[in-house]
Design an enzyme around this catalytic site. Sequence first.
Site, PDB file in Angstrom:
ATOM      1  N   GLU A 181      79.905-115.566  12.458  1.00 56.07           N
ATOM      2  CA  GLU A 181      80.739-116.670  12.990  1.00 56.07           C
ATOM      3  C   GLU A 181      79.915-117.676  13.794  1.00 56.07           C
ATOM      4  OE1 GLU A 181      84.234-115.062  14.970  1.00 56.07           O
ATOM      5  OE2 GLU A 181      85.124-114.534  13.041  1.00 56.07           O
TER       6      GLU A 181
ATOM      7  N   GLU B 267      86.100-110.461   7.220  1.00 51.62           N
ATOM      8  CA  GLU B 267      87.025-110.095   8.316  1.00 51.62           C
ATOM      9  C   GLU B 267      88.395-110.613   7.937  1.00 51.62           C
ATOM     10  OE1 GLU B 267      86.044-110.812  12.467  1.00 51.62           O
ATOM     11  OE2 GLU B 267      83.905-110.580  12.030  1.00 51.62           O
TER      12      GLU B 267
HETATM   13  O1  AHR Z   1      86.969-108.392  14.696  1.00 54.29           O
HETATM   14  C1  AHR Z   1      86.999-108.852  16.007  1.00 54.29           C
HETATM   15  C2  AHR Z   1      86.193-110.128  16.187  1.00 54.29           C
HETATM   16  O2  AHR Z   1      86.811-111.167  15.485  1.00 54.29           O
HETATM   17  C3  AHR Z   1      84.785-110.117  15.648  1.00 54.29           C
HETATM   18  O3  AHR Z   1      83.865-109.603  16.558  1.00 54.29           O
HETATM   19  C4  AHR Z   1      84.505-111.576  15.422  1.00 54.29           C
HETATM   20  O4  AHR Z   1      83.582-111.770  14.383  1.00 54.29           O
HETATM   21  C5  AHR Z   1      85.869-112.167  15.133  1.00 54.29           C
HETATM   22  O5  AHR Z   1      86.104-113.296  15.880  1.00 54.29           O
END
Ligand code: AHR
Length: 505
Positions: free
Chosen positions: A179, A298
Amino acid sequence: MKKQKTENKVQICIDRDFTISKVDKRIYGSFIEHLGRAVYEGIYQPGNKFADKDGYRKDVIKLIKEIGVPIVRYPGGNFVSAFNWEDSVGPKKNRPRRIELAWGVVETNEFGLDEFMNWCKKVKTEPMYAINLGTRGLEDAKNVVEYCNIKSGTLYSDMRIKNGVKDPYNIKLWCLGNEMDGSWQMGHMTAEEYGRKAGRAGHIMKLVDPTIECVACGSSGLGMETFGNWERTVLENSYDVTDYLSLHTYYGNQKDDTPNFLASSVAMDKFISQVVSICDYVKAIKRSDKTINLSFDEWNVWYHSNEQDKKLEKWVEHPHQLEDIYNFEDALLVGSMLITLLRHADRVKIACLAQLVNVIAPIMTSDTGAWKQTIFYPYMQASVYGRGEVLNTVVKVPTYESEHGDAPFVDSVVVADDENETLTIFAVNKSLEDDFDLTCDLRQYAGYKVVEHSVLTHKDLKAVNTEKNPDNVKPVDNTKATKITKGILTSKLPARSWNVIRLAK
Ligand code: AHR
């Protein structure tokens, strides 16, 4: 929920020669970050009655094996952006306690790269290892690939051997940071800065081991102001070394508006299509023959724990963080998100449910046991039964208006496994009031019979599973509702339900 048509019917049209793509099993991946109780008390708890001789929780391993998780992303997440991989290998007594700035805690480094790789072996999963491109750079990226993938006879490969690991790990999949578009990310960058850094890191890592694959960071959400230009610029600067571009998304029902919440999969679908377009745009302007595929590394529902997390004490070890307790409607959306990923199987080759244990997770633990959250079921059933070839269906189904655009009342996908002669229909009925009649012409699948129709439904959208009541929300058998007569499958999809209809010869 404004219906545009009144008939509660869904017709799925299939042709066994019309396929989208083979499912890459890695779309059923997950994620373990050094965050909250994901590692400590989640997968690793020496001294606990369920721990094996190495400290790994056996009860958790059993549940992960039930899902059949094919890859696990590690060690972050936001955590990775200030992480020193060297802290996490070698004799435990030498490992430093560090202030961990992503989540405001203390990291002991008692569990690290070597312990993770050993755990992967026990779980029978593959690693997807993320490097720190926040506070660190090319030198460390090079060194960690050398530590993991070079056989012997060099500084870092010999360090691994000295740490007791003779054979190289041969980690195939590497994330180039996490990210990096987000202002919250340590070392965050502009798209140009990140694209150049990722391109150079990928280059040097592939010099160490040309067989690895690299995932570059896309946007951390469709809502990011830089979305679109970020993807384009990153790819323009790192195209040669990038194999996959990442996407991240989390949805929540903060407004307690279930129809709109359940329609979030429409937004996910658009997100995927838009990122595919950008990848193909850069391919065209580069006159390249190489196609960049997607890693949706994610995705989940995440919102229940936000308020309680604001009250957390700082600089303690592995507190209860991001411990969303999922309810029944969350499981419906997770089902729809899985269907969305499957329908894009031609381009989405990797996906990670974020995360796996305790932290926004399908599996929860306490000192006395491990149990399945509601979202465990669609995830597990898609992973177990959703392997094969995704059929390119035409679906006739009414839609409702939502803040994400028109949403079908029934989301569905069909996966065929010709080798094992099975056919599986996954469907979510999002109508809160009405059962839907399903029909599907199966005359090309002569001799196929109904094996099972499993249904996850509940009268209470907010119903949850707890350690004391772990079976409150779980699938039930609905096979009697499904028949094949003269080659036509008919079934009933109950209002608000996740359905898995399994057929076999
Ligand atoms: O999954 C939780 C968090 O969400 C992770 O660390 C990050 O990559 C995202 O913002």
